[in-house]
Every structure is written in structure tokens, then in C-alpha cells.
Design an enzyme around this catalytic site. Structure first.
Site, short mmCIF file in Angstrom:
data_model
loop_
_atom_site.label_atom_id
_atom_site.label_comp_id
_atom_site.label_asym_id
_atom_site.label_seq_id
_atom_site.Cartn_x
_atom_site.Cartn_y
_atom_site.Cartn_z
N ASP A 46 -38.74 12.31 136.55
CA ASP A 46 -37.82 12.11 135.43
C ASP A 46 -37.04 13.35 135.03
O ASP A 46 -35.84 13.29 134.77
CB ASP A 46 -38.60 11.58 134.23
CG ASP A 46 -37.70 11.33 133.03
OD1 ASP A 46 -36.85 10.43 133.13
OD2 ASP A 46 -37.83 12.05 132.03
N ASP A 101 -40.85 17.37 134.57
CA ASP A 101 -42.24 16.94 134.71
C ASP A 101 -42.42 16.23 136.05
O ASP A 101 -41.52 16.21 136.88
CB ASP A 101 -42.65 16.04 133.54
CG ASP A 101 -41.68 14.88 133.33
OD1 ASP A 101 -40.85 14.61 134.23
OD2 ASP A 101 -41.74 14.23 132.27
N TYR A 146 -40.18 7.67 126.01
CA TYR A 146 -38.96 6.87 126.10
C TYR A 146 -39.15 5.56 125.35
O TYR A 146 -39.08 4.47 125.93
CB TYR A 146 -38.58 6.60 127.57
CG TYR A 146 -37.96 7.79 128.25
CD1 TYR A 146 -36.62 8.11 128.04
CD2 TYR A 146 -38.71 8.61 129.09
CE1 TYR A 146 -36.03 9.21 128.65
CE2 TYR A 146 -38.14 9.72 129.71
CZ TYR A 146 -36.79 10.01 129.49
OH TYR A 146 -36.23 11.10 130.10
N GLU A 196 -34.41 21.84 129.59
CA GLU A 196 -34.98 20.89 130.55
C GLU A 196 -33.91 19.97 131.12
O GLU A 196 -33.23 19.26 130.39
CB GLU A 196 -36.07 20.04 129.89
CG GLU A 196 -36.76 19.12 130.90
CD GLU A 196 -38.01 18.47 130.36
OE1 GLU A 196 -38.82 17.99 131.19
OE2 GLU A 196 -38.21 18.43 129.13
#
Length: 489
Positions: A81, A84, A233, A472
Site C-alpha cells: 500500500d 508498509d 482505511y 510516506e
């Protein structure tokens, strides 16, 4: 749906001025093609599973080869994703839809830059996984990995030891949003492959139809069934995904049934302030607006209402609306503090796509503060691309590996730990944290083509691995940017 911080600054530019500005040289004009190439390399760096012989990102290796074994389903493949080692189906499906939309809408431009085959490969790496994740009409695997244990460790995907449970939705544990978004992804991808692999395209549309029926028949948000996803999410509703799926199924099949659904269901999604993984109403509105433009306004149904709502969002993005999107002092569309660029790239994609629709219809867009031509929308999309690629107050490219001044320490496990090809000694959970996560040195592997979360509302950016709110990279951010780069190149 996250609350949007919206600005109200009115910039009353005229269409004439924008057309004049179009003739000015843009800072990165010669380099859009390079950025496009690099954006697709990023997806290769995010690959999970057995890597193919033509893998171009060589510091990555095979990983997570037993995914799905707990459920006796092959759930290898797909994409990690973000920084990670998680596979979240909800964001993965939206990424796939936006990659497919990029391919469908900007096909000729992608071919010009010899990237069309790479886009199809990026889509197929996702759809092959999604096909396997949908083994029965009313069963869809929506996550692999435990988000909490994964995030508690800092490990390379190639030798991670964190749990890899498989999570699913089914009739007893529904998730209309997850099923709907995956239906949209499959339908959009079927269009992307239609001329190049008819059998695969048909396979995708079959899955899309089944998933749409599953979503309609069993309502509810998916994190009620896949509770582990809720902390990462969580979905705010499922009606947007159903509209989005129906819009893509109609475009892919031309079956009136899907248009009837959109006309008969209540509303259009109304005035939206964001387009993202949790709110696809704008996407559905734009697809319906395309149909309205093609039919010349004589629709006799809700198409004009959808078009009005799409143009409400667009006018606000170009600062000609009634509730303009906030901009940073340097000119970046600014929506939310956490990974703002994911919203900037989707908004820019909408501008680029709608520019095409207006051009094809030979018509302008009438905003509250003025009239815009197709070229004006593309100009605005280009300004956002230029900002992201370095024309900003910090002169930093927010695409990793593009230019010379780009983020050197993005929050990304695989990129921040020495490549397994260089050192095969296993990196444990705690060793990764101590030796690599907290290491002030730049990442040993360049995550080429990634877009970090981006600057704050004052154009400031902290290039630190620990600054995950800004540093990120996430797959949902880059997928629409592929289309935007192709459009402006």
C-alpha cells in the site's frame, strides 16, 4: 469522509490571460516524459509476490509468497500500500481504477511516450491479484496482513515475519464499498485491455458485474466485516462506490441498466470538496458529465445534474467557484494535512480529463467567476504538476528520484533497509527499527517515481523518515498522476 479545510480566495483571472500563459515555457516541459516513466517504475517497487523476469527495479526481491495460504486461496501479487508491507484491498482497488482511467483517457499520449505497455502491466499486476481475491461471486478478499503488527515492525517485505492473515467480505460479512470499488476497478481495467486482450477484458467485466450485484444486494461498510482495516482505511459510506461502479460499468458495456441505476437512485452525491479513496462521487459525476457533453445537453435524465456537480468541484479547483479550494502561498492545491498530494493529483487528473471532454464537445465550462476553455483547465493541471516536480518555494521535487533535490528519506520500509540483493542477512522487527528506521542517513534504495505526502499548507516539508504524515508515499497518490503527466507531456 474526512472534513476538508477549504479556502475561499477568489482569483479572477480571465480566460484570455490563461491562454496567453499557455504560450510561456514551463519549467519542466522537457521532463514530463521522464517523470511519467519514473511514476511507473514506482509501481514495480511496490510489487508483492513473485517478481517477473522483466522487473526493472532490481533492489527488490520476491516477497509474501504464501499470502492467502491460511484461506487456501492464492493471494500473492498485488501492491504494497505505502511504506508498509500491507495489502489493503480498498485503496488498491481505487489505485487500479485510477491507473485504468489514466490508460483509457490518455492512451495516445502514453503511446507517444512509449509507456502504454508499462501502464497496462501496472494495471494487470493489480487486476490479476483482484481476480484471485474474488473466487466466488459473493466472496472478496479485501486485505492481507495485520495492519497493527505490520506497522509495529520495520522489515523488508522479502524477509518479513509479521502475520499475514487474509480477510474477506461475503454474504454474512458484507462490504458494499469494497465490492463496489473493486467492481469499478475491474470495469475500468476491462476498457483498458479491450483492444489488446479481449479475453482478459471479458474476464474482468464478468468479475465487475458480479461484484456490483454483490455490492447492491448486501449493503454496509466493509470495516464492519474487516475490522482490522478500520484503523487504516475506514470507509465513510458505500453509495459513492456504487455510483462509481455503475458509471464504469456503463462506460465499459454501454448497458442501459447501469445508467438506469444512476438515474433511479437518489441524488448525485451533491457538492463535493474532495476526490479520493474514500469519496468517489466526483469521479462518477465526471464520467456522467462526459456523457452529458456527448449528448449535447439534451439528456432528459439526471446527467445534467451530475454535470453541474462535477463542474462545481472543477470550478473550485481553478479558483473560479463559490467555495474555492485552498492554495498554499506557492500555489499548490491544499486539501488536508495528511498526505495532501493524494488529493492534489486526483483533482489535477479531473482537470486534465475534463479538458479533453470539453475539447471534444467544443464547449467551455461556465464557472461562477468566469468562463473557462479546455486549454485553461489543462493549464491549471500543469501548474500543479510543475509545483510537484520542483517549481515551488523550496525548489524540491516531491517525486523521489526526479531532479536532484528530492526527498532522500521517504517513510518506506523496503527503500530504507539495505536491499536483500546486497545483504541477505535477515532484518528482524526490532533491528529494523533501531538500525534503519531511526537511522538519519538517506534511504539506501531510491524509490524512483514515488510521490511523498508533500508539503504543509505553508509550503514547508520535513525530509525525515519519522515524518510519515508528509514523507510516506502511497500508491493512491501516483496512479492519477500517471494520467496527469501523460496529459501535460
Amino acid at each position: 469522509m474526512s472534513q476538508l479545510r477549504s479556502g475561499s480566495s477568489q482569483c479572477l483571472w480571465t480566460s484570455t490571460l490563461f491562454i496567453a500563459l499557455l504560450s510561456m515555457p514551463m519549467t519542466h516541459g522537457a521532463n514530463y516524459g521522464e517523470a511519467l516513466t519514473k511514476s511507473l517504475l514506482y509501481f514495480e517497487a511496490q510489487r508483492s509476490g513473485k517478481l517477473p523476469p522483466n522487473q526493472r527495479v532490481n533492489w527488490r526481491g520476491d516477497s509474501a509468497l504464501r499470502d492467502g495460504s491460511d484461506a487456501h486461496v492464492d493471494l500473492t501479487g498485488g501492491y504494497y500500500d505505502a511504506g508498509d508491507n500491507m495489502k489493503f484491498g480498498f485503496s488498491l482497488a481505487f489505485t487500479t481504477t485510477m491507473l485504468a482511467w489514466s490508460s483509457v483517457e490518455m492512451e495516445s499520449e502514453l503511446k507517444t511516450y512509449k509507456e502504454h505497455e508499462n501502464v497496462l502491466a501496472a494495471i494487470k499486476w493489480a487486476t490479476d491479484y483482484l481476480i484471485n481475491a474474488h473466487p466466488e461471486p459473493n466472496v472478496l478478499y479485501g486485505q492481507v496482513g495485520d495492519g497493527y503488527s505490520d506497522h509495529a515492525c520495520w522489515m523488508r517485505p522479502e524477509d518479513m515475519t509479521t502475520p499475514r492473515p487474509s480477510y474477506r467480505i461475503d454474504v454474512q460479512h458484507p462490504g458494499a464499498d469494497l465490492a463496489g470499488e473493486t467492481a469499478a476497478a475491474m470495469a475500468a481495467a476491462s476498457l483498458a485491455f479491450a483492444q489488446y486482450d479481449a479475453a482478459y477484458s471479458e474476464k474482468l467485466i464478468g468479475h465487475a458485474k458480479d461484484l456490483f450485484e454483490f455490492a447492491k444486494a448486501y449493503p454496509g461498510v466493509y470495516q464492519s466485516s474487516i475490522t482490522n482495516a478500520g484503523g487504516f482505511y475506514a470507509s465513510s459510506g458505500y453509495q459513492d462506490e456504487l455510483f462509481w461502479a455503475a458509471a464504469w460499468l456503463h462506460r465499459a458495456t454501454d448497458d442501459q441498466t447501469y445508467l438506469d441505476y444512476l438515474n433511479e437512485e437518489y441524488g448525485t452525491g451533491g457538492q463535493r470538496t474532495i476526490f479520493a479513496w474514500d469519496d468517489k462521487f466526483v469521479g462518477a459525476q465526471v464520467l456522467m458529465a462526459k456523457l452529458a457533453l456527448e449528448r449535447g445537453g439534451e439528456t432528459g435524465d439526471k446527467l445534467q445534474d451530475f454535470k453541474n456537480m462535477a463542474e462545481y468541484f472543477i470550478c473550485n479547483c481553478v479558483q473560479m467557484g463559490s467555495n474555492n479550494v485552498k492554495k498554499t502561498p506557492g500555489g499548490l492545491l491544499w486539501f488536508l494535512p495528511w498526505n495532501n498530494l493524494q488529493y492534489t493529483t486526483t483533482a489535477s487528473f479531473v482537470l486534465a480529463a475534463y479538458s479533453k471532454y470539453l475539447k471534444a464537445a467544443n464547449t467551455p465550462i461556465n464557472c461562477p467567476s468566469g468562463t473557462f476553455q479546455a486549454a485553461d483547465l489543462l493549464y491549471h493541471a500543469r501548474t500543479q504538476v510543475d509545483y510537484i516536480l520542483g517549481s515551488n518555494p523550496t525548489s524540491m521535487s516531491y517525486m523521489v528520484g526526479f531532479g536532484t533535490n528530492y526527498p532522500k528519506s521517504p517513510h518506506h520500509r523496503a527503500a530504507s533497509i539495505v536491499s536483500i540483493k546486497q545483504n541477505s542477512t535477515a532484518v528482524t522487527c526490532n533491528d529494523g527499527m533501531n538500525k534503519w528506521y531511526n537511522n538519519p542517513a538517506p534511504n539506501p534504495n531510491v524509490l524512483t517515481g514515488a510521490l511523498v505526502g508533500g508539503p504543509d499548507e505553508n509550503d514547508a516539508y520535513g525530509d525525515a523518515r519519522t515524518n510519515f504524515q508528509q514523507s510516506e508515499p502511497v500508491i493512491v497518490t501516483v496512479a492519477p498522476f500517471v494520467g496527469v503527466l501523460a496529459a501535460v507531456a
